[in-house]
Design a protein around this motif. Structure first.
Motif, PDB file in Angstrom:
ATOM      1  N   GLU A 118      16.289  57.390  34.275  1.00 40.90           N
ATOM      2  CA  GLU A 118      15.703  56.065  34.053  1.00 40.90           C
ATOM      3  C   GLU A 118      14.290  55.944  34.619  1.00 40.90           C
ATOM      4  O   GLU A 118      13.641  54.918  34.436  1.00 40.90           O
ATOM      5  N   LYS A 142      11.446  56.161  29.007  1.00 41.81           N
ATOM      6  CA  LYS A 142      12.280  55.599  30.068  1.00 41.81           C
ATOM      7  C   LYS A 142      13.704  55.605  29.547  1.00 41.81           C
ATOM      8  O   LYS A 142      14.038  54.900  28.590  1.00 41.81           O
ATOM      9  N   TRP A 183      14.710  55.737  25.668  1.00 46.36           N
ATOM     10  CA  TRP A 183      13.651  55.177  24.831  1.00 46.36           C
ATOM     11  C   TRP A 183      12.331  55.893  25.006  1.00 46.36           C
ATOM     12  O   TRP A 183      11.930  56.212  26.117  1.00 46.36           O
ATOM     13  N   PHE A 189       8.307  55.299  23.733  1.00 48.49           N
ATOM     14  CA  PHE A 189       7.348  54.366  23.158  1.00 48.49           C
ATOM     15  C   PHE A 189       5.999  55.077  23.056  1.00 48.49           C
ATOM     16  O   PHE A 189       5.541  55.667  24.033  1.00 48.49           O
ATOM     17  N   LEU A 247       8.507  53.442  18.337  1.00 46.48           N
ATOM     18  CA  LEU A 247       9.594  53.348  19.297  1.00 46.48           C
ATOM     19  C   LEU A 247      10.777  54.156  18.778  1.00 46.48           C
ATOM     20  O   LEU A 247      11.167  53.992  17.619  1.00 46.48           O
ATOM     21  N   ASP A 306      14.796  55.768  19.790  1.00 51.87           N
ATOM     22  CA  ASP A 306      15.981  55.884  20.633  1.00 51.87           C
ATOM     23  C   ASP A 306      16.370  57.358  20.609  1.00 51.87           C
ATOM     24  O   ASP A 306      16.994  57.843  19.669  1.00 51.87           O
ATOM     25  N   LYS A 323      13.070  46.444  17.174  1.00 48.71           N
ATOM     26  CA  LYS A 323      13.336  46.228  18.597  1.00 48.71           C
ATOM     27  C   LYS A 323      12.102  45.686  19.323  1.00 48.71           C
ATOM     28  O   LYS A 323      11.584  46.307  20.245  1.00 48.71           O
ATOM     29  N   GLU A 332      11.752  43.407  21.551  1.00 47.25           N
ATOM     30  CA  GLU A 332      11.936  43.188  22.986  1.00 47.25           C
ATOM     31  C   GLU A 332      11.791  44.493  23.774  1.00 47.25           C
ATOM     32  O   GLU A 332      11.234  44.508  24.878  1.00 47.25           O
ATOM     33  N   LYS A 333      12.257  45.612  23.208  1.00 50.06           N
ATOM     34  CA  LYS A 333      12.118  46.915  23.861  1.00 50.06           C
ATOM     35  C   LYS A 333      10.657  47.364  23.799  1.00 50.06           C
ATOM     36  O   LYS A 333      10.144  47.947  24.763  1.00 50.06           O
ATOM     37  N   GLU A 355       8.896  45.407  26.551  1.00 53.80           N
ATOM     38  CA  GLU A 355       9.282  45.917  27.867  1.00 53.80           C
ATOM     39  C   GLU A 355       8.535  47.210  28.206  1.00 53.80           C
ATOM     40  O   GLU A 355       7.974  47.357  29.295  1.00 53.80           O
ATOM     41  N   LEU A 356       8.519  48.158  27.273  1.00 52.97           N
ATOM     42  CA  LEU A 356       7.874  49.441  27.537  1.00 52.97           C
ATOM     43  C   LEU A 356       6.351  49.335  27.511  1.00 52.97           C
ATOM     44  O   LEU A 356       5.678  50.026  28.281  1.00 52.97           O
TER      45      LEU A 356
END
Length: 135
Positions: free
Chosen positions: A55, A71, A74, A76, A101, A103, A118, A120-121, A124-125
């Protein structure tokens, strides 16, 4: 010898940038941090639990100025919809609005760009990458 088993192997996520902090731990017997992008992996080499290291953020940078961050599962990629080596550099203002992005747990070959699915992801990244870049 005596601390790292010969032929030891595991599937922990590490990066070339981790060499700095790991060698500092090995040679100076100290746990220093090389910043947000270098982590001491000596305990992992000694066979200790590495589940939390997956992580830790990993930052990458291409020769053309394209940044990426991984991370956990994920990945990015900022400012590019191609292979990270564009002929024309993305304009600085577009870095927050264009990217990729993935996965990696279900798409290790990065064939399914989830940028649109995604948001929101992505945010975040992007925020994490910008925070690391500003340090």
């Amino acid at each position: 010898p005596g601390e790292i088993e010969a032929g030891f192997c595991n599937d922990a996520i590490i990066s070339l940038t981790d060499i700095f902090a790991t060698f500092a731990g090995l040679t100076c017997n100290t746990n220093i941090s090389g910043g947000e992008d270098s982590h001491n992996m000596l305990d992992i080499m000694k066979g200790k639990d590495y589940s939390q290291t997956d992580e830790l953020p990993r930052v990458f940078h291409s020769s053309k100025g394209i940044f990426a961050i991984r991370k956990g599962q994920w990945k990015f990629i900022q400012g590019d919809k191609g292979n990270g080596n564009p002929r024309i550099m993305p304009h600085k203002d577009s870095l927050d609005f264009v990217g990729q992005l993935y996965d990696l747990s279900s798409d290790p070959y990065e064939t399914n760009d989830l940028w649109e699915e995604k948001p929101e992801k992505v945010k975040e990244l992007l925020d994490l990458l910008n925070q690391i870049k500003s340090n």
